[in-house]
Design a protein around this motif. Structure first.
Motif, PDB file in Angstrom:
ATOM      1  N   GLU A 206       0.842  -1.193   0.000  1.00  0.00           N
ATOM      2  CA  GLU A 206       0.000   0.000   0.000  1.00  0.00           C
ATOM      3  C   GLU A 206       0.877   1.243   0.000  1.00  0.00           C
ATOM      4  O   GLU A 206       1.959   1.251   0.572  1.00  0.00           O
ATOM      5  CB  GLU A 206      -0.920  -0.001   1.230  1.00  0.00           C
ATOM      6  CG  GLU A 206      -1.896  -1.149   1.238  1.00  0.00           C
ATOM      7  CD  GLU A 206      -2.878  -1.047   2.390  1.00  0.00           C
ATOM      8  OE1 GLU A 206      -3.533  -0.001   2.494  1.00  0.00           O
ATOM      9  OE2 GLU A 206      -2.963  -1.994   3.169  1.00  0.00           O
ATOM     10  N   GLU A 296      -6.099  -0.896  -6.008  1.00  0.00           N
ATOM     11  CA  GLU A 296      -6.584   0.437  -5.652  1.00  0.00           C
ATOM     12  C   GLU A 296      -8.083   0.572  -5.948  1.00  0.00           C
ATOM     13  O   GLU A 296      -8.823   1.180  -5.171  1.00  0.00           O
ATOM     14  CB  GLU A 296      -5.782   1.503  -6.421  1.00  0.00           C
ATOM     15  CG  GLU A 296      -4.341   1.644  -5.983  1.00  0.00           C
ATOM     16  CD  GLU A 296      -4.214   2.043  -4.524  1.00  0.00           C
ATOM     17  OE1 GLU A 296      -4.885   3.006  -4.107  1.00  0.00           O
ATOM     18  OE2 GLU A 296      -3.454   1.386  -3.783  1.00  0.00           O
ATOM     19  N   GLN A 297      -8.532   0.023  -7.067  1.00  0.00           N
ATOM     20  CA  GLN A 297      -9.958   0.102  -7.410  1.00  0.00           C
ATOM     21  C   GLN A 297     -10.807  -0.722  -6.446  1.00  0.00           C
ATOM     22  O   GLN A 297     -11.883  -0.294  -6.015  1.00  0.00           O
ATOM     23  CB  GLN A 297     -10.185  -0.391  -8.854  1.00  0.00           C
ATOM     24  CG  GLN A 297      -9.601   0.521  -9.915  1.00  0.00           C
ATOM     25  CD  GLN A 297     -10.172   1.926  -9.865  1.00  0.00           C
ATOM     26  OE1 GLN A 297     -11.370   2.120  -9.700  1.00  0.00           O
ATOM     27  NE2 GLN A 297      -9.301   2.928 -10.000  1.00  0.00           N
ATOM     28  N   LYS A 299     -10.086  -1.458  -3.364  1.00  0.00           N
ATOM     29  CA  LYS A 299     -10.120  -0.747  -2.081  1.00  0.00           C
ATOM     30  C   LYS A 299     -11.268   0.260  -2.061  1.00  0.00           C
ATOM     31  O   LYS A 299     -11.952   0.417  -1.048  1.00  0.00           O
ATOM     32  CB  LYS A 299      -8.792  -0.021  -1.847  1.00  0.00           C
ATOM     33  CG  LYS A 299      -7.688  -0.895  -1.270  1.00  0.00           C
ATOM     34  CD  LYS A 299      -6.371  -0.163  -1.206  1.00  0.00           C
ATOM     35  CE  LYS A 299      -6.412   1.019  -0.272  1.00  0.00           C
ATOM     36  NZ  LYS A 299      -5.085   1.689  -0.164  1.00  0.00           N
ATOM     37  N   ARG A 300     -11.475   0.944  -3.189  1.00  0.00           N
ATOM     38  CA  ARG A 300     -12.571   1.914  -3.257  1.00  0.00           C
ATOM     39  C   ARG A 300     -13.920   1.203  -3.199  1.00  0.00           C
ATOM     40  O   ARG A 300     -14.876   1.691  -2.594  1.00  0.00           O
ATOM     41  CB  ARG A 300     -12.459   2.733  -4.545  1.00  0.00           C
ATOM     42  CG  ARG A 300     -11.243   3.653  -4.582  1.00  0.00           C
ATOM     43  CD  ARG A 300     -11.301   4.602  -5.778  1.00  0.00           C
ATOM     44  NE  ARG A 300     -10.112   5.450  -5.827  1.00  0.00           N
ATOM     45  CZ  ARG A 300      -9.043   5.179  -6.553  1.00  0.00           C
ATOM     46  NH1 ARG A 300      -9.030   4.082  -7.294  1.00  0.00           N
ATOM     47  NH2 ARG A 300      -8.006   5.977  -6.559  1.00  0.00           N
ATOM     48  N   LEU A 301     -14.012   0.039  -3.855  1.00  0.00           N
ATOM     49  CA  LEU A 301     -15.273  -0.715  -3.843  1.00  0.00           C
ATOM     50  C   LEU A 301     -15.585  -1.245  -2.448  1.00  0.00           C
ATOM     51  O   LEU A 301     -16.750  -1.371  -2.068  1.00  0.00           O
ATOM     52  CB  LEU A 301     -15.198  -1.876  -4.841  1.00  0.00           C
ATOM     53  CG  LEU A 301     -15.187  -1.489  -6.321  1.00  0.00           C
ATOM     54  CD1 LEU A 301     -14.999  -2.729  -7.190  1.00  0.00           C
ATOM     55  CD2 LEU A 301     -16.477  -0.770  -6.704  1.00  0.00           C
ATOM     56  N   GLY A 303     -15.156   0.309   0.084  1.00  0.00           N
ATOM     57  CA  GLY A 303     -15.863   1.420   0.715  1.00  0.00           C
ATOM     58  C   GLY A 303     -15.275   1.867   2.024  1.00  0.00           C
ATOM     59  O   GLY A 303     -15.901   2.586   2.777  1.00  0.00           O
ATOM     60  N   THR A 304     -14.044   1.453   2.337  1.00  0.00           N
ATOM     61  CA  THR A 304     -13.447   1.857   3.604  1.00  0.00           C
ATOM     62  C   THR A 304     -12.870   3.261   3.502  1.00  0.00           C
ATOM     63  O   THR A 304     -12.377   3.661   2.457  1.00  0.00           O
ATOM     64  CB  THR A 304     -12.327   0.873   4.026  1.00  0.00           C
ATOM     65  OG1 THR A 304     -11.754   1.322   5.253  1.00  0.00           O
ATOM     66  CG2 THR A 304     -11.227   0.793   2.984  1.00  0.00           C
ATOM     67  N   ASP A 305     -12.960   4.001   4.588  1.00  0.00           N
ATOM     68  CA  ASP A 305     -12.360   5.327   4.617  1.00  0.00           C
ATOM     69  C   ASP A 305     -11.011   5.305   5.334  1.00  0.00           C
ATOM     70  O   ASP A 305     -10.419   6.340   5.602  1.00  0.00           O
ATOM     71  CB  ASP A 305     -13.290   6.338   5.308  1.00  0.00           C
ATOM     72  CG  ASP A 305     -13.656   5.899   6.734  1.00  0.00           C
ATOM     73  OD1 ASP A 305     -13.220   4.805   7.141  1.00  0.00           O
ATOM     74  OD2 ASP A 305     -14.370   6.656   7.414  1.00  0.00           O
ATOM     75  N   GLU A 307      -7.053   4.765   5.551  1.00  0.00           N
ATOM     76  CA  GLU A 307      -5.916   4.821   4.640  1.00  0.00           C
ATOM     77  C   GLU A 307      -5.273   3.443   4.520  1.00  0.00           C
ATOM     78  O   GLU A 307      -4.824   3.038   3.466  1.00  0.00           O
ATOM     79  CB  GLU A 307      -4.886   5.835   5.168  1.00  0.00           C
ATOM     80  CG  GLU A 307      -3.603   5.910   4.347  1.00  0.00           C
ATOM     81  CD  GLU A 307      -3.856   6.356   2.919  1.00  0.00           C
ATOM     82  OE1 GLU A 307      -3.066   5.969   2.035  1.00  0.00           O
ATOM     83  OE2 GLU A 307      -4.845   7.072   2.676  1.00  0.00           O
TER      84      GLU A 307
END
Length: 500
Positions: A206, A296-297, A299-301, A303-305, A307
């Motif tokens: 990461e 990276e995509q 991680k967005r799916l 839905g975690t905020d 880091e």
């Protein structure tokens, strides 16, 4: 009541904390870092008194509701989510509440983590944290804040108006406030993917916000790719021997390491030891890039905020990213196996090999062994992460006294052991994958499915047959990790990459 419970001996924290001990008395609990030598034998009684104060329903256990009501009475307000994290962290018997022993154990464990963070934030080593040190520490994590924001953070913890935080103030503020991602531990203990052992099933590394915004991430990837290329080239003879043993070794053809090398050199000379290495190095770049972008995509799916993802989120995101990357470059995996197994003069090069496979066997041949390869991602990535986290936590519990920095040798050892365990767990699937990839290159070999191949190996060779080639595979782990680390560090300097 609250003030009397706190231990002010400060046996090992900053040197001047004792002088300011009387200035900070706001949190309801602490452990006894002096072991009772300074606080006296009645410190346990004071903790028991605090426990009884928080145990509002007098049932001998602290549930979320007890903590909420009890802390509110003491002037401390925590959200329900924060209190649930406290209970979950200390609840060893999983009964949904903390008994006295669990309560004390939680405080001890949590204060130890807080002590490590305090020491890492105290850049000047003067026993106090000021605004500049907070700004620098957050900048190291890729988070930029203004001096006004840093001062606002300070004021929330500063009890005596000095605009600095001593150990007692830091501990009092955070002790019953769960901290999931300890910054310093995360930075030191990132399970870096630069430890290239030839298998691309690891969970991606990461990058911080700052690394992504400044473009430093691609330099890390280039340095890692270069390190992997050199590492794989240096250990290629062992990798080719592993493939030969996986495909050709059996009870009737018991291929040993020395015999395998002798056979390869006799058939094609010393250069034949590196057959298949070209495509193995070539696939590093596309696979690393696809895996990073997919990770990276995903991680967005998720839905975690956060880091930094939690371990189970990393496992899911990393496994899916690995599956996408492997699916994209899988024909190169088949080519690597065929090139490693080829005889002298069989193919003029990678393109010639690809053309002949396509002409004789069709497009489907480039996806032979795809299913066992995909199935192998979960046990490899899961066990790799689990073992690494276990070793990390064991080291932190036993040896982390003044710093969370384990040193390069501990990191290398933990990475090597976790990766080795992951390979061991997924090795039978890797062997079946390789045999399926090689089917057409073995003259007269019938087409078999994954399940039938498993049954055939168990029937004819026993369980040992699923681990053919394991010895050269493990022999290359330590040199591969060592070489990739040295090359990575030198490439980082060349590319101007800042150390994390």
């Amino acid at each position: 009541m609250v003030s009397s419970v706190l231990c002010r001996c400060v046996a090992s924290p900053p040197p001047d904390a004792a002088a300011t001990a009387s200035s900070s008395a706001s949190s309801p609990a602490s452990v006894d870092p002096c072991g009772g030598a300074v606080c006296g034998p009645d410190h346990q009684l004071r903790l028991w008194s605090l426990f009884q104060t928080l145990d509002v329903n007098r049932d001998g256990g602290l549930c979320v509701n007890d903590l909420a009501v009890g802390l509110r009475r003491l002037g401390l307000h925590r959200t329900e989510g924060e209190l649930q994290k406290i209970v979950q962290a200390g609840d060893k018997d999983l009964d949904g509440q903390l008994d006295f022993e669990e309560f004390v154990h939680y405080l001890q464990d949590h204060e130890k983590k807080l002590r490590l963070v305090f020491k890492s934030l105290d850049k000047k080593n003067d026993g106090r944290i000021d605004a500049q040190e907070i700004m620098q520490s957050l900048r190291d994590l890729g988070v930029k804040i203004s001096e006004q924001q840093a001062e606002k953070i300070l004021k929330s913890m500063d009890k005596n108006g000095t605009m600095t935080i001593d150990w007692n103030e830091w501990r009092d503020y955070h002790l019953l406030h769960p901290v999931e991602n300890i910054p310093e531990i995360i930075l030191y203990w990132k399970h870096s993917t630069i430890f290239d052992v030839g298998e691309n099933l690891t969970v991606p590394d990461e990058f911080t916000v700052e690394e992504r915004q400044t473009g430093m991430w691609w330099r890390h990837l280039v340095a890692g790719g270069g390190a992997g290329a050199v590492s794989r080239t240096c250990t290629a003879p062992l990798d080719r021997l592993k493939v030969l043993m996986q495909v050709h070794a059996s009870r009737s053809n018991n291929m040993c390491i020395v015999g395998g090398f002798t056979q390869m050199i006799r058939e094609g000379g010393a250069r034949s030891l590196w057959r298949g290495n070209g495509i193995n190095v070539l696939k590093i770049a596309p696979e690393s890039a696809i895996k990073f972008m997919a990770y990276e995509q995903i991680k967005r799916l998720v839905g975690t905020d956060q880091e930094t993802l939690r371990i189970h989120e990393r496992l899911v995101a990393g496994s899916l990213a690995g599956a996408i990357a492997q699916s994209s470059i899988y024909p190169m995996e088949v080519l690597k196996t065929r090139m490693a197994l080829r005889k002298t003069g069989q193919y003029s090069g990678m393109l010639d090999c690809a053309r002949k496979i396509l002409a004789r066997e069709g497009v489907a041949a480039f996806y032979k062994g795809y299913v066992p390869n995909m199935l192998g991602i979960i046990p490899y990535a899961g066990i790799d992460l689990a073992v690494y986290e276990t070793l990390k936590n064991a080291w932190l519990q036993r040896y982390a006294v003044n710093s969370a920095d384990p040193g390069v040798f501990v990191l290398l050892a933990c990475g090597t052991m976790s990766s080795t365990c992951g390979q061991l767990a997924s090795y039978p699937l890797a062997l079946v994958r390789t045999r399926m990839q090689a089917q057409a290159s073995v003259e007269g070999a019938p087409e078999v499915s994954m399940s039938s191949l498993f049954k055939q190996i168990l029937r004819t060779e026993g369980a040992f047959g699923l681990y053919r080639g394991l010895a050269p595979n493990f022999m290359k782990v330590i040199p591969a990790v060592s070489i990739s680390y040295v090359v990575y560090e030198n490439l980082k300097i060349t590319l101007g990459v800042q150390s994390r």
